[in-house]
Design a protein around this motif. Structure first.
Motif, mmCIF file in Angstrom:
data_model
loop_
_atom_site.group_PDB
_atom_site.id
_atom_site.type_symbol
_atom_site.label_atom_id
_atom_site.label_comp_id
_atom_site.label_asym_id
_atom_site.label_seq_id
_atom_site.Cartn_x
_atom_site.Cartn_y
_atom_site.Cartn_z
ATOM 1 N N ARG A 129 79.963 7.724 27.334
ATOM 2 C CA ARG A 129 78.597 7.817 27.938
ATOM 3 C C ARG A 129 77.778 8.453 27.062
ATOM 4 O O ARG A 129 76.395 7.549 26.830
ATOM 5 C CB ARG A 129 78.620 8.680 29.189
ATOM 6 N N LYS A 130 77.921 9.356 26.185
ATOM 7 C CA LYS A 130 76.920 10.033 24.963
ATOM 8 C C LYS A 130 76.946 8.823 23.977
ATOM 9 O O LYS A 130 75.869 8.509 23.399
ATOM 10 C CB LYS A 130 77.436 11.089 24.315
ATOM 11 N N ILE A 131 77.811 7.975 23.646
ATOM 12 C CA ILE A 131 77.665 6.731 22.807
ATOM 13 C C ILE A 131 76.897 5.950 23.247
ATOM 14 O O ILE A 131 76.029 5.412 22.406
ATOM 15 C CB ILE A 131 79.184 6.471 22.251
ATOM 16 N N ILE A 132 77.161 5.264 24.350
ATOM 17 C CA ILE A 132 76.330 4.160 24.802
ATOM 18 C C ILE A 132 74.964 4.775 25.082
ATOM 19 O O ILE A 132 73.743 4.165 24.831
ATOM 20 C CB ILE A 132 76.455 3.913 26.380
ATOM 21 N N GLY A 133 74.739 6.269 25.381
ATOM 22 C CA GLY A 133 73.141 6.684 25.477
ATOM 23 C C GLY A 133 72.465 6.651 24.339
ATOM 24 O O GLY A 133 71.168 6.528 24.464
#
Length: 398
Positions: free
Chosen positions: A283-287
């Motif tokens: 989620r952090k990567i996509i964010g």
């Protein structure tokens, strides 16, 4: 009779002549006008769409043009007014895009000064009321006066705090060092079939991890074809390269061919990178690429084209490439995302070849301009703005 009257009104008997004249003005020779659309590149197809618009509107008089564009250069060239849609409200500015940016910055600076002054006044009055509201009669009267002043300020409407546009921070992980040349092209000629003319003849060049090249030239000159050649997508790879090198190409096709539209961005990225086990980490990567909240768990097919592009950029970055081939990467990106992409490219350790009509992006990231035209590639001696002036001068002569 109604149909005949309508046809006469439209000058239907002259329609083919009008269409031919408009197409000629957009660069179509008599032979090209008879070709099938499927045989044209995307740029030429867009010219056909413009011609269609022109012929449909030739009997009308237009006073107003409303356009949506993320090309700052184009907006500067044609706009006399800018409408800014922000937080479901429209704000109106006179002038082109650069003037809009300047005026908006000045207005927001004044707005924040007013906001801070009001907040200081409110804090001072509330503190006075709290301290002296129940004191001596004189102080209590002054406190009541300040309370009325405060109520009037609130009733008349307080200045809102400036809400800045959401900023993005794209990221390409470190790719390591590889000695040059990473890719070598020697004496390469190419045509799609024996019955078609050569697109390129006798190409000779090398690119490495320091390469920052923008490919420019007319539609159909072979800019995208060159990237496909280097990838081995239209023929056996016409290149010598280090086998440890990872080269990736990003184009509009990725949105329709690569992405699994029934999966969410989170599911898709977890599938592509199974070594990342934790959903929160993914989620952090996509964010980082501007997809947050429900966007991460909605089916990709429900996302806008710009959001689909961001999924592609997330995928591209985490492949950890040494060389990026970007084919019109800004077609569906807003201005903030384009700036974030430019910053990420400038911080990228690897090499980059870019096909783009976005002069501002080219100006931000390209160190060299290569012109694809007349079956060859030549290095432009000055920057992209010099090439733009060359094109304007060429059009004026024509």
């Amino acid at each position: 009779m109604e149909l005949y009257e309508r046809l006469e009104e439209l000058d239907a008997d002259k329609a083919e002549m009008r269409a031919s004249r408009i197409l000629h003005g957009l660069g179509f020779s008599a032979t090209m006008q008879q070709k099938k659309l499927k045989d044209f590149s995307g740029g030429w197809r867009m010219r056909v769409a413009l011609a269609r618009f022109c012929i449909r509107s030739s009997n009308r008089t237009f006073r107003i043009l409303v356009l949506i564009s993320h090309s700052q250069d184009f907006l500067n060239g044609v706009c006399t007014n800018i409408i800014h849609l922000h937080q479901r409200k429209l704000k109106y500015y006179t002038g082109n895009y650069d003037q809009y940016v300047k005026t908006r910055a000045e207005l927001e600076e004044n707005q924040m000064k007013r906001f801070n002054w009001e907040q200081d006044q409110i804090a001072h009055m509330k503190n006075y009321i709290a301290r002296f509201g129940h004191g001596s009669a004189k102080l209590a009267r002054q406190a009541q006066s300040k309370e009325k002043t405060l109520q009037k300020m609130v009733a008349s409407g307080l200045t809102e705090r400036v809400v800045n546009d959401k900023t993005l921070s794209f990221y390409f992980p470190p790719c390591g060092k590889i000695p040059p040349p990473v890719i070598m092209v020697q004496n390469v000629s190419f045509k799609y079939s024996d019955n078609t003319p050569h697109i390129y003849k006798n190409l000779e060049f090398g690119i490495d991890l320091d390469t920052r090249v923008a490919l420019v030239g007319p539609n159909g000159a072979g800019k995208s074809t060159l990237l496909k050649l280097l990838m081995g997508e239209v023929a056996p790879p016409y290149r010598r390269h280090d086998p440890k090198v990872t080269v990736l190409r990003l184009s509009w096709q990725h949105l329709t061919e690569q992405l699994e539209l029934d999966l969410s961005p989170l599911e898709y990225m977890m599938k592509c990178f199974p070594e990342i086990k934790e959903k929160e980490e993914m989620r952090k990567i996509i964010g980082r690429y501007g997809l947050t909240g429900k966007q991460q768990v909605s089916p990709i097919r429900n996302l806008s084209d710009g959001q689909k592009c961001r999924v592609c950029f997330a995928w591209l970055a985490w492949q950890n490439p040494h060389m990026l081939f970007l084919d019109e990467p800004t077609n569906h990106l807003d201005i903030e995302t384009i700036d974030a992409l430019a910053e990420a490219i400038n911080e990228f350790e690897g090499g980059m070849m870019l096909v783009s009509h976005d002069f501002r992006l080219i100006q931000q990231v390209a160190q060299e301009i290569w012109v694809c035209e007349n079956q060859t590639i030549t290095k432009w001696k000055s920057g992209i703005l010099g090439y733009k002036e060359h094109l304007k001068s060429k059009i004026e002569k024509q």
